[in-house]
Design a protein around this motif. Sequence first.
Motif, short mmCIF file in Angstrom:
data_model
loop_
_atom_site.label_atom_id
_atom_site.label_comp_id
_atom_site.label_asym_id
_atom_site.label_seq_id
_atom_site.Cartn_x
_atom_site.Cartn_y
_atom_site.Cartn_z
N UNK A 130 0.82 -1.21 0.00
CA UNK A 130 0.00 0.00 0.00
C UNK A 130 0.86 1.26 0.00
N UNK A 131 2.10 1.16 0.49
CA UNK A 131 2.99 2.32 0.49
C UNK A 131 3.46 2.69 -0.91
N UNK A 132 3.18 1.85 -1.89
CA UNK A 132 3.57 2.14 -3.27
C UNK A 132 2.36 2.34 -4.18
N UNK A 189 -5.73 2.23 -2.83
CA UNK A 189 -5.01 1.60 -1.72
C UNK A 189 -5.97 0.87 -0.78
N UNK A 190 -7.27 1.23 -0.80
CA UNK A 190 -8.19 0.55 0.12
C UNK A 190 -8.39 -0.92 -0.22
N UNK A 191 -8.05 -1.34 -1.45
CA UNK A 191 -8.14 -2.76 -1.77
C UNK A 191 -7.21 -3.57 -0.87
N UNK A 192 -6.06 -2.98 -0.51
CA UNK A 192 -5.16 -3.63 0.44
C UNK A 192 -5.58 -3.32 1.87
N UNK A 193 -5.90 -2.05 2.13
CA UNK A 193 -6.22 -1.64 3.50
C UNK A 193 -7.45 -2.35 4.04
N UNK A 210 10.43 8.53 5.73
CA UNK A 210 9.51 9.28 4.88
C UNK A 210 8.09 8.73 5.02
N UNK A 211 7.94 7.41 4.87
CA UNK A 211 6.59 6.85 4.73
C UNK A 211 5.85 6.77 6.04
N UNK A 212 6.54 6.80 7.16
CA UNK A 212 5.82 6.69 8.43
C UNK A 212 4.93 7.91 8.68
N UNK A 213 5.10 8.96 7.90
CA UNK A 213 4.24 10.13 8.05
C UNK A 213 2.83 9.92 7.53
N UNK A 214 2.58 8.86 6.77
CA UNK A 214 1.23 8.59 6.27
C UNK A 214 0.38 7.92 7.35
N UNK A 215 -0.88 8.27 7.38
CA UNK A 215 -1.79 7.72 8.39
C UNK A 215 -2.59 6.54 7.84
N UNK A 242 1.61 11.93 -2.50
CA UNK A 242 2.91 12.56 -2.77
C UNK A 242 4.00 11.94 -1.90
N UNK A 243 3.66 11.64 -0.66
CA UNK A 243 4.65 11.01 0.25
C UNK A 243 5.00 9.61 -0.25
N UNK A 244 4.02 8.91 -0.77
CA UNK A 244 4.31 7.59 -1.35
C UNK A 244 5.23 7.71 -2.56
N UNK A 245 5.05 8.76 -3.34
CA UNK A 245 5.95 8.99 -4.48
C UNK A 245 7.39 9.19 -4.01
N UNK A 246 7.56 9.98 -2.95
CA UNK A 246 8.91 10.19 -2.42
C UNK A 246 9.50 8.88 -1.93
#
Length: 811
Positions: free
Chosen positions: A289-291, A301-305, A336-341, A645-649
């Motif tokens: 889901x992070x990608x 991403x909800x298909x995984x979540x 970087x990615x831990x900032x996503x909720x 955008x964070x996932x892109x980074x």
Amino acid sequence: MNKLLFHPVPPGASATRVPRAAAASAKTSRELVRGDEPDAGYFRTLERDGILLNASQIAAVRHGDGPLLTLAGAGSGKTSVLVCRTGYLLSVRRVSPGRLLLLTFSSRAAAEMRERIGRLPGIGGMELSGLQARTFHSFFLYFLRRQGVRQEIFHETRRQHILLKAIMRELGLPKDAYPPESLLSLLSSCKMNMGDADSLPELTNADKEIKEILKRYEQWKQDNGKIDFDDVLLHAYRMLQERPGLLAELQRTYLYIMVDEFQDTNALQYELIRMIARPRGNLMVVGDDDQTIYSFNGARSEFILEFEQLYPEAKVITLDINYRSGPAIIGLGNGIIRGNTRRRPKTLRAAAPEGVQPRYLRPYTADEEAEAIVEYMVSAVEQGERSYGDFAVLYRASSSSRAVLERLLLRDIPYIDYGEGRLLYEHWLISPVVGHLRLTVNRRDFAAMEDMLPTLYISREQGMAHIHRMEAAQPKQGPLIHLLSLPGLADFRQTAIRERLDMLRHLRELTPLQAIRQIRSRFYDSFVLADERHQATLHRETLKEMLDELELSAGRFGSIPLFLDFIDEVTSRNEHHRLPGGTEQGDRVALMTIHKSKGLEFPVVVLLGASEGILPHSSALDAGRLKDRQTAEGGGEALALLEEERRLAYVAVTRAKEELLVSSPALHRGRKAPVSRFMLAAFGAAGAAGAADGGAGAGRQGARSGGGNAGSGAGLDGRAAAAGADADSSAGRGGYGGGAARHGRFGGADGKGGGAAASSRTRTIAAWSCPAAACPGWMRVKSGGAEDHLAHKPCPLCGTPMERGSRDVPV
């Protein structure tokens, strides 16, 4: 290139401790699978072939019946898991190859999977002809062909574009009213949500035009026995809905289904998978889901979540050991990615004990960024440390590649562009502006006239036909004047033509930057942004961003002829270097957007534009204000866009195997651009957006002073004094940076007079100065009275209206 420009932490970071991933356990199947276990023989054969699986991978390979969600972090060996589970089902569980269905998204991935399965020990001699390891489109086309569907696949992009342009002409629309690629993307998005052209909206005139174009496009395909790849999935879905017997046959045939890159599935693909897997639920999906970075293509991403909501009995296994990169690169990605909720919690660990730390660059502009990066690559190749094929240059938006691409062309460095292969100056948005510049130099440039006619709301075909007809009867030095005699022209249109002719005469006296700004402010920005057609097919922030990039390029030149010579030079070189689609990278620098890079890996990754407004992109930062960008994530649009955008980074930094260079220009679109919040957050910066202001403009002067962070205000002020802020001043008058002796007519360094600051002698010059207290921006007043009519001029750093005055500068 001065290596002091590189820093061990992003300028402006609140901590100097480099994030590192924890070391993973070194235990593999050799230690984890005991010799007395029933399947030990299978793992021993894998080990003899060099395939050593970790604990999570073993658990996924051994999974039997029922749904399985395998969360595969970047570089965690997901393909090995899919391949080895296939082998496990074949050799240990004795499932017939014809009962397995493996689906992925690219032909390359499907071919690699088939090849690796065939090479598994103990599998090589088995009859695998019935094994289906295909892309979604390939499998469902195979299904349709077995049902007697014979329509030819209409997939050549060039032919699709020609057809759409022909339909627009039939409807009396300009041939470039809508970019064909945007129309096809819109139609594809509709089909991936189980719709068709008839279901498109009709809220605006542009909506109605688009709908009519696409309905005629679809009718042409039907009349000529064609279907495209999106039709393949949609036809298969409808056929399975209408013929339950066919669906039951598929369900009986494929007992085990495995789906790779599950985060990229759209609604239509997801429904097809669910339908076939429904009776038994033997569905293994592998993804991260992070990608999830393809929401514009319908990926959700909800298909995984929310996988367990559909399959409550699902087992979840996390692959969290990264075998691609060193601990510091993985640690940056984790930070970087831990900032996503909205994500599945997982933290990658490192299999490699050591590795090179990421390095950070804080150039002043995109052109300085390009010079630094290209010099680094050239130096590494000349010293025998790297080949050009080791490098991948990644960027958020295509316009960000402009400066690097030009440097590569001028230095004759081999590269492969995985985008459209066009330069900025060839884009439909930019060519009318360049056309105006060309007409200031050559009033008889008929190609330039054709490019600029739409900005006068005159049809290209009608306008050029009239000009050529009148020229044959009475030639003029400036043939555009013939437009005044165009039949049926309203008085206000005649006035607009006269104003444009007058404007073209005055533009000759200006620098290219001044001319472009005048074109934009007088008519072009309002022409572009007021056009529903442009708004319907391309985000308005992208339009402005590309025009701002054109200004940045033009600011290096002191005259319009020099700028046009440069455009012609790089365009010619690009035509010569352009490679056909599908070409392998070879020993060439790879240029691609972050979106294109997903699933790939490179020894050295250079991430351009890690600054606020670029990554994260302004369209995400302004989501609360701009209403014309939609997301498939549902509610909380602003948060959803920022998280993507964070996932892109995250995707960008985790492509690097050995080296990672992250560049954050201090100036973007004429304004200060703090270092990306995503980079700063990885170093513990609270509220990371804006925390990078201390590092803004840490260019050559700050770096050469030996400061580790090079992020003080003095670095910016010194950089500006060295003529970096004087973007449209004398620095450009000698051509492209003044490095002609080294790289030919246009090549070389920025020509920014690095030694001037060392002199103690000064002189007083007329200058624009920014009145904002915290901004050091200033620019020379143009000589020759070119700016006498201006009361104010926008600051190139912060946009504040500058005031005219004087300034003492080094001689």
